[in-house]
Design a protein around this motif. Structure first.
Motif, PDB file in Angstrom:
ATOM      1  N   CYS A  26      -8.495  59.029  47.708  1.00  0.00           N
ATOM      2  CA  CYS A  26      -7.962  60.476  47.426  1.00  0.00           C
ATOM      3  C   CYS A  26      -6.982  60.567  48.634  1.00  0.00           C
ATOM      4  O   CYS A  26      -5.897  61.363  48.379  1.00  0.00           O
ATOM      5  N   ALA A  27      -7.068  60.013  50.013  1.00  0.00           N
ATOM      6  CA  ALA A  27      -6.258  60.267  50.845  1.00  0.00           C
ATOM      7  C   ALA A  27      -4.893  59.691  50.539  1.00  0.00           C
ATOM      8  O   ALA A  27      -3.841  60.189  50.826  1.00  0.00           O
ATOM      9  N   LEU A  28      -4.741  58.514  50.051  1.00  0.00           N
ATOM     10  CA  LEU A  28      -3.604  57.969  49.525  1.00  0.00           C
ATOM     11  C   LEU A  28      -2.868  58.580  48.400  1.00  0.00           C
ATOM     12  O   LEU A  28      -1.605  58.819  48.473  1.00  0.00           O
ATOM     13  N   LEU A  29      -3.583  59.145  47.677  1.00  0.00           N
ATOM     14  CA  LEU A  29      -3.100  59.973  46.649  1.00  0.00           C
ATOM     15  C   LEU A  29      -2.621  61.203  46.923  1.00  0.00           C
ATOM     16  O   LEU A  29      -1.619  61.576  46.675  1.00  0.00           O
ATOM     17  N   GLY A  30      -3.033  61.835  47.797  1.00  0.00           N
ATOM     18  CA  GLY A  30      -2.720  62.974  48.508  1.00  0.00           C
ATOM     19  C   GLY A  30      -1.264  62.817  49.365  1.00  0.00           C
ATOM     20  O   GLY A  30      -0.478  63.608  49.363  1.00  0.00           O
ATOM     21  N   GLU A  31      -1.396  61.469  50.003  1.00  0.00           N
ATOM     22  CA  GLU A  31      -0.079  61.368  50.564  1.00  0.00           C
ATOM     23  C   GLU A  31       1.082  60.934  49.618  1.00  0.00           C
ATOM     24  O   GLU A  31       2.099  61.484  49.834  1.00  0.00           O
ATOM     25  N   CYS A  32       0.839  60.263  48.566  1.00  0.00           N
ATOM     26  CA  CYS A  32       1.684  60.056  47.533  1.00  0.00           C
ATOM     27  C   CYS A  32       2.155  61.410  47.003  1.00  0.00           C
ATOM     28  O   CYS A  32       3.339  61.779  46.811  1.00  0.00           O
ATOM     29  N   TRP A  33       1.156  62.186  46.569  1.00  0.00           N
ATOM     30  CA  TRP A  33       1.574  63.607  46.038  1.00  0.00           C
ATOM     31  C   TRP A  33       2.375  64.447  46.883  1.00  0.00           C
ATOM     32  O   TRP A  33       3.412  65.191  46.724  1.00  0.00           O
ATOM     33  N   GLU A  34       2.194  64.655  48.234  1.00  0.00           N
ATOM     34  CA  GLU A  34       3.208  65.196  49.418  1.00  0.00           C
ATOM     35  C   GLU A  34       4.399  64.557  49.288  1.00  0.00           C
ATOM     36  O   GLU A  34       5.249  65.382  49.523  1.00  0.00           O
ATOM     37  N   MET A  35       4.433  63.412  49.333  1.00  0.00           N
ATOM     38  CA  MET A  35       5.656  62.729  49.406  1.00  0.00           C
ATOM     39  C   MET A  35       6.522  62.996  48.162  1.00  0.00           C
ATOM     40  O   MET A  35       7.762  63.512  48.126  1.00  0.00           O
ATOM     41  N   TRP A  36       5.844  63.129  46.932  1.00  0.00           N
ATOM     42  CA  TRP A  36       6.632  63.267  45.651  1.00  0.00           C
ATOM     43  C   TRP A  36       6.915  65.071  45.792  1.00  0.00           C
ATOM     44  O   TRP A  36       8.026  65.300  45.398  1.00  0.00           O
ATOM     45  N   THR A  85       7.619  66.778  48.500  1.00  0.00           N
ATOM     46  CA  THR A  85       8.691  67.273  49.360  1.00  0.00           C
ATOM     47  C   THR A  85      10.118  66.518  49.032  1.00  0.00           C
ATOM     48  O   THR A  85      11.093  67.090  49.195  1.00  0.00           O
ATOM     49  N   THR A  86      10.098  65.491  48.465  1.00  0.00           N
ATOM     50  CA  THR A  86      11.187  64.580  48.276  1.00  0.00           C
ATOM     51  C   THR A  86      11.534  64.048  46.927  1.00  0.00           C
ATOM     52  O   THR A  86      12.595  64.023  46.570  1.00  0.00           O
ATOM     53  N   GLY A  87      10.575  64.387  45.955  1.00  0.00           N
ATOM     54  CA  GLY A  87      10.858  64.100  44.675  1.00  0.00           C
ATOM     55  C   GLY A  87      10.440  62.545  44.206  1.00  0.00           C
ATOM     56  O   GLY A  87      10.880  62.096  43.099  1.00  0.00           O
ATOM     57  N   ARG A  88      10.241  61.692  45.133  1.00  0.00           N
ATOM     58  CA  ARG A  88       9.867  60.195  44.737  1.00  0.00           C
ATOM     59  C   ARG A  88       8.665  59.933  45.490  1.00  0.00           C
ATOM     60  O   ARG A  88       8.272  60.383  46.569  1.00  0.00           O
ATOM     61  N   PHE A  89       8.090  58.678  45.169  1.00  0.00           N
ATOM     62  CA  PHE A  89       6.804  58.315  45.679  1.00  0.00           C
ATOM     63  C   PHE A  89       6.840  57.643  46.907  1.00  0.00           C
ATOM     64  O   PHE A  89       6.237  57.700  47.811  1.00  0.00           O
ATOM     65  N   LEU A  90       7.919  56.473  47.073  1.00  0.00           N
ATOM     66  CA  LEU A  90       8.122  55.739  48.131  1.00  0.00           C
ATOM     67  C   LEU A  90       9.636  55.668  48.793  1.00  0.00           C
ATOM     68  O   LEU A  90      10.534  56.193  48.275  1.00  0.00           O
TER      69      LEU A  90
END
Length: 100
Positions: A83-93, A95-100
């Motif tokens: 859940c923490a990793l998915l939350g981090e990916c969601w936050e990146m997406w 704010t920036t529109g991309r996952f990595l």
């Protein structure tokens, strides 16, 4: 009495010392122990240990109980990490529109 325990552990956590780690551990354990979601698993292990065809030795029953509890805690930690990793990916997406 229970309120005093919680206040003491809270003081340990906010103290900023090495005892804060112990306080965090105790706070986490007490939150899991008193959680109604995890209390529902107690009848599962009691039914499993008590429903055996043969009478279990106390050592075997304790082994099953500890194994079940450790497995439960490991799975809770695993789900928390996911859940923490998915939350981090969601936050990146978000704010920036991309996952990595």
């Amino acid at each position: 009495m229970l309120e005093t325990f919680f206040l003491t552990v809270n003081d340990w956590i906010t103290s900023g010392t090495m005892i804060a780690a112990l306080g965090c551990f105790l706070w986490g354990m007490s939150s899991v122990v008193f959680s109604p979601c995890h209390l529902a698993s107690i009848p599962l292990i009691v039914a499993y240990v008590g429903g055996q065809q043969q009478l279990l030795k106390p050592h075997d029953a304790a082994f099953y109980s500890v194994s079940f509890t450790l497995g439960l805690f490991i799975m809770i930690a695993f789900v928390g990490i996911i859940c923490a990793l998915l939350g981090e990916c969601w936050e990146m997406w978000a704010t920036t529109g991309r996952f990595l």
